[in-house]
Design an enzyme around this catalytic site. Structure first.
Site, PDB file in Angstrom:
ATOM      1  N   SER A   1      27.910   2.988 -57.227  1.00  0.00           N
ATOM      2  CA  SER A   1      27.301   1.770 -57.781  1.00  0.00           C
ATOM      3  C   SER A   1      27.779   0.531 -57.022  1.00  0.00           C
ATOM      4  O   SER A   1      28.857   0.507 -56.446  1.00  0.00           O
ATOM      5  CB  SER A   1      27.671   1.614 -59.254  1.00  0.00           C
ATOM      6  OG  SER A   1      27.232   2.720 -60.004  1.00  0.00           O
TER       7      SER A   1
HETATM    8  N1  SAH Z   1      29.926   5.652 -61.342  1.00  0.00           N
HETATM    9  C1  SAH Z   1      29.399   6.332 -60.190  1.00  0.00           C
HETATM   10  C2  SAH Z   1      27.895   6.277 -60.210  1.00  0.00           C
HETATM   11  C3  SAH Z   1      27.274   7.435 -59.532  1.00  0.00           C
HETATM   12  S1  SAH Z   1      25.503   7.494 -59.639  1.00  0.00           S
HETATM   13  C4  SAH Z   1      29.914   5.731 -58.912  1.00  0.00           C
HETATM   14  O1  SAH Z   1      30.086   4.513 -58.849  1.00  0.00           O
HETATM   15  O2  SAH Z   1      30.104   6.469 -57.929  1.00  0.00           O
HETATM   16  C5  SAH Z   1      25.241   8.278 -61.200  1.00  0.00           C
HETATM   17  C6  SAH Z   1      25.803   9.671 -61.352  1.00  0.00           C
HETATM   18  O3  SAH Z   1      25.345  10.173 -62.613  1.00  0.00           O
HETATM   19  C7  SAH Z   1      25.347  10.667 -60.303  1.00  0.00           C
HETATM   20  O4  SAH Z   1      26.470  11.229 -59.699  1.00  0.00           O
HETATM   21  C8  SAH Z   1      24.559  11.712 -61.116  1.00  0.00           C
HETATM   22  O5  SAH Z   1      24.694  13.021 -60.615  1.00  0.00           O
HETATM   23  C9  SAH Z   1      25.178  11.569 -62.484  1.00  0.00           C
HETATM   24  N2  SAH Z   1      24.357  12.032 -63.597  1.00  0.00           N
HETATM   25  C10 SAH Z   1      23.028  11.901 -63.809  1.00  0.00           C
HETATM   26  N3  SAH Z   1      22.649  12.454 -64.977  1.00  0.00           N
HETATM   27  C11 SAH Z   1      23.788  12.952 -65.541  1.00  0.00           C
HETATM   28  C12 SAH Z   1      24.065  13.648 -66.770  1.00  0.00           C
HETATM   29  N4  SAH Z   1      23.108  13.970 -67.634  1.00  0.00           N
HETATM   30  N5  SAH Z   1      25.348  14.014 -67.028  1.00  0.00           N
HETATM   31  C13 SAH Z   1      26.342  13.720 -66.147  1.00  0.00           C
HETATM   32  N6  SAH Z   1      26.143  13.052 -64.986  1.00  0.00           N
HETATM   33  C14 SAH Z   1      24.880  12.678 -64.679  1.00  0.00           C
END
Ligand code: SAH
Length: 213
Positions: free
Chosen positions: A64
């Site tokens: 993010s």
């Molecule tokens: N906070 C993270 C954001 C990553 S993007 C960072 O800054 O790196 C969002 C993430 O949510 C992705 O890795 C995706 O695989 C995960 N995601 C999407 N749907 C999900 C779910 N139902 N349960 C767990 N993770 C999920």
């Protein structure tokens, strides 16, 4: 895996940028200043780590934007020791910011590749969430509920109702809601049955996916 003066200097500049976008909570800004974001990214993107932008990580996901991480964290208004559920661990950057603020963090990731990669990274860096779970965060984490805060870091088509039931009274759910663009939304549980909904600006996240089996 180095954190140099140059990196720290770039982080200070990043914090100035974020503060100028109206993040006021000093503890949140200090956490952004402390966490070496470049180490959460593939080395090919390292030079860009201190731009206020989202970047690709593994499995077609993104780390993010720092401003977004600061914004969501500020909305949580957390206190040291608070039990926080994070849905969407990804690179672990948001997790590290929450840990810096002394939250007890439970975090869930549904992409196996990212889960494995970030697990190793947490160990290497000494980041210790209470639990790091591979699975579908759409259902929350009933066995550890209730939480002072739940933070969803992927765009949800709608608010999963079950997450509301896992909030403590006074607890907050921070969730971007929408399909293409998302409205940052905060739900505060004012009593057993009363929930207050607040809406903030527009953001863009990768989708929150539900495992249907
Ligand atoms: N906070 C993270 C954001 C990553 S993007 C960072 O800054 O790196 C969002 C993430 O949510 C992705 O890795 C995706 O695989 C995960 N995601 C999407 N749907 C999900 C779910 N139902 N349960 C767990 N993770 C999920």
């Amino acid at each position: 895996m180095k954190d140099t003066f140059k990196h720290k200097g770039m982080r200070n500049k990043l914090v100035e940028i974020i503060a100028s976008k109206d993040i006021k909570d000093k503890k949140v800004l200090d956490a952004i200043r402390a966490v070496p974001r470049h180490l959460f990214m593939d080395s090919s993107f390292e030079d860009h780590a201190y731009q206020d932008k989202a970047f690709p990580i593994a499995a077609e996901q993104t780390i993010s934007q720092p401003y977004t991480v600061a914004f969501q964290t500020e909305l949580l208004e957390l206190n040291p020791g608070d039990k926080i559920l994070e849905i969407g661990t990804g690179s672990g950057y948001q997790t590290a910011v929450l840990l810096k603020l002394k939250a007890r963090v439970f975090t869930i990731e549904r992409q196996l590749e990212l889960f494995k990669k970030t697990s190793l990274f947490f160990k290497k860096m000494g980041y210790r969430p209470k639990k790091f779970i591979f699975g579908d965060g759409y259902k929350g984490l009933p066995e550890e509920a209730p939480f002072e805060g739940i933070i969803v870091t992927a765009g949800a088509p709608e608010i999963p109702k079950v997450l509301l039931s896992q909030l403590k009274i006074g607890g907050k759910l921070i969730i971007p809601v929408g399909l293409d663009d998302q409205i940052m939304t905060r739900i505060i549980r004012n009593s057993e049955k009363e929930f207050e909904r607040q809406e903030f600006g527009s953001f863009r996240f990768v989708p929150l996916l539900e495992d249907k089996n």
